[in-house]
Design an enzyme around this catalytic site. Structure first.
Site, mmCIF file in Angstrom:
data_model
loop_
_atom_site.group_PDB
_atom_site.id
_atom_site.type_symbol
_atom_site.label_atom_id
_atom_site.label_comp_id
_atom_site.label_asym_id
_atom_site.label_seq_id
_atom_site.Cartn_x
_atom_site.Cartn_y
_atom_site.Cartn_z
ATOM 1 N N ARG A 35 40.619 46.951 45.966
ATOM 2 C CA ARG A 35 40.272 47.396 47.303
ATOM 3 C C ARG A 35 41.064 46.666 48.381
ATOM 4 O O ARG A 35 41.546 47.276 49.331
ATOM 5 C CB ARG A 35 38.767 47.206 47.556
ATOM 6 C CG ARG A 35 37.843 48.213 46.887
ATOM 7 C CD ARG A 35 37.871 48.189 45.385
ATOM 8 N NE ARG A 35 37.485 46.868 44.866
ATOM 9 C CZ ARG A 35 37.757 46.443 43.622
ATOM 10 N NH1 ARG A 35 38.431 47.211 42.780
ATOM 11 N NH2 ARG A 35 37.379 45.242 43.211
ATOM 12 N N CYS A 45 29.979 45.516 46.303
ATOM 13 C CA CYS A 45 31.332 45.040 46.643
ATOM 14 C C CYS A 45 31.489 45.233 48.132
ATOM 15 O O CYS A 45 31.486 46.374 48.624
ATOM 16 C CB CYS A 45 32.392 45.829 45.882
ATOM 17 S SG CYS A 45 34.091 45.497 46.419
ATOM 18 N N THR A 97 34.108 44.739 50.096
ATOM 19 C CA THR A 97 35.362 45.370 50.496
ATOM 20 C C THR A 97 35.321 46.874 50.300
ATOM 21 O O THR A 97 35.876 47.637 51.106
ATOM 22 C CB THR A 97 36.540 44.764 49.716
ATOM 23 O OG1 THR A 97 36.415 43.330 49.721
ATOM 24 C CG2 THR A 97 37.863 45.141 50.345
ATOM 25 N N THR A 124 37.040 38.666 51.172
ATOM 26 C CA THR A 124 38.392 38.988 50.718
ATOM 27 C C THR A 124 39.294 39.285 51.909
ATOM 28 O O THR A 124 38.824 39.533 53.031
ATOM 29 C CB THR A 124 38.388 40.227 49.806
ATOM 30 O OG1 THR A 124 37.976 41.365 50.590
ATOM 31 C CG2 THR A 124 37.453 40.043 48.618
ATOM 32 N N LYS A 168 36.665 35.999 39.156
ATOM 33 C CA LYS A 168 36.912 37.256 38.459
ATOM 34 C C LYS A 168 37.447 37.008 37.054
ATOM 35 O O LYS A 168 37.186 37.794 36.137
ATOM 36 C CB LYS A 168 37.894 38.115 39.263
ATOM 37 C CG LYS A 168 37.283 38.778 40.487
ATOM 38 C CD LYS A 168 38.294 39.643 41.197
ATOM 39 C CE LYS A 168 37.675 40.363 42.395
ATOM 40 N NZ LYS A 168 36.703 41.409 42.005
ATOM 41 N N CYS A 209 31.789 38.242 49.823
ATOM 42 C CA CYS A 209 32.433 38.772 48.619
ATOM 43 C C CYS A 209 31.422 38.529 47.513
ATOM 44 O O CYS A 209 30.909 37.414 47.367
ATOM 45 C CB CYS A 209 33.749 38.069 48.317
ATOM 46 S SG CYS A 209 34.440 38.505 46.700
#
Length: 234
Positions: free
Chosen positions: A49, A83, A85, A125, A165, A194
């Protein structure tokens, strides 16, 4: 038929699992049958994203739309997207599918307001920063959003998110540094904007209240599902 909560996840897988755990933990249930029926669509192959929002990669919108339609066809009443983003595309997803999407940004800002803070730090992010998702939404809450510098974003925030991640993170010390920097900049609370970042917090404590956006989304999703269940029974 009871309403179903759709979770449009995979961004990333650990963040999706954390969100679902928060839904379970915060649902006022004492037996299995009192928990919320959930459908999870988790496709980690979705284009990044942030890369898309920065103009450096393909749009995830077709993938997000496909996932939302899949959940809708399977019976989801509303969709939660854990999420931050991806919420840059929430309006487009809703218009393409007609399905209701629980607003993660608004939920997090409501919790920030409830904390008593007026200046709120944001760790997020690059895509969320570039889209100004929190800054635009904060106007309605009379909140000021405080960001770390571009240098700290590059040197600490981005690598921290990437390490979570990858499953390699044990980074509470980095979170300490980031929260301390936001406190110096005048923040009175910090939104973990985030959904990977709560996984880096360890046991704390931190000098400022931390608002886990995944928990905010979980609470908003639970409230919406309870309202739909009551309406269905009326």
């Amino acid at each position: 038929m009871s309403p179903l909560l759709g979770i449009l996840g995979g961004m990333g897988p650990l963040a999706t699992a954390h969100f679902y755990r928060r839904v379970i933990e915060r649902t006022p249930a004492v037996v299995d049958q009192e928990h919320i029926p959930v459908l999870i669509w988790a496709d980690p192959r979705m284009p990044d994203r942030s890369t898309a929002l920065l103009g450096e990669g393909p749009s995830p919108l077709p993938w997000l739309t496909r996932g939302a339609l899949g959940l809708q066809r399977a019976g989801a009443s509303v969709v939660a997207i854990p999420c931050n983003t991806a919420h840059a595309y929430a309006r487009d997803i809703a218009s393409r599918t007609g399905i209701e999407i629980v607003d993660m940004i608004a939920a997090s800002l409501r919790d920030a307001t409830a904390s008593g803070a007026q200046r709120v730090g944001l760790l997020a992010t690059r895509g969320t920063r570039a889209a100004r998702l929190y800054e635009r939404a904060a106007v309605a809450h009379a909140l000021e959003i405080v960001l770390v510098s571009e240098e700290l974003q590059r040197d600490l925030v981005d690598p921290l998110i990437a390490s979570i991640k990858s499953g390699r993170s044990d980074a509470a010390s980095q979170m300490d540094l980031l929260v301390a920097e936001l406190e110096v900049l005048g923040a009175e609370a910090v939104i973990l904007g985030c959904s990977e970042l709560p996984l880096a917090c360890g046991d704390g404590p931190f000098p400022l209240p931390l608002i886990d956006s995944a928990t905010s989304l979980a609470d908003a999703s639970i409230s919406r599902m309870i309202a739909l269940e009551r309406a269905a029974r009326a």
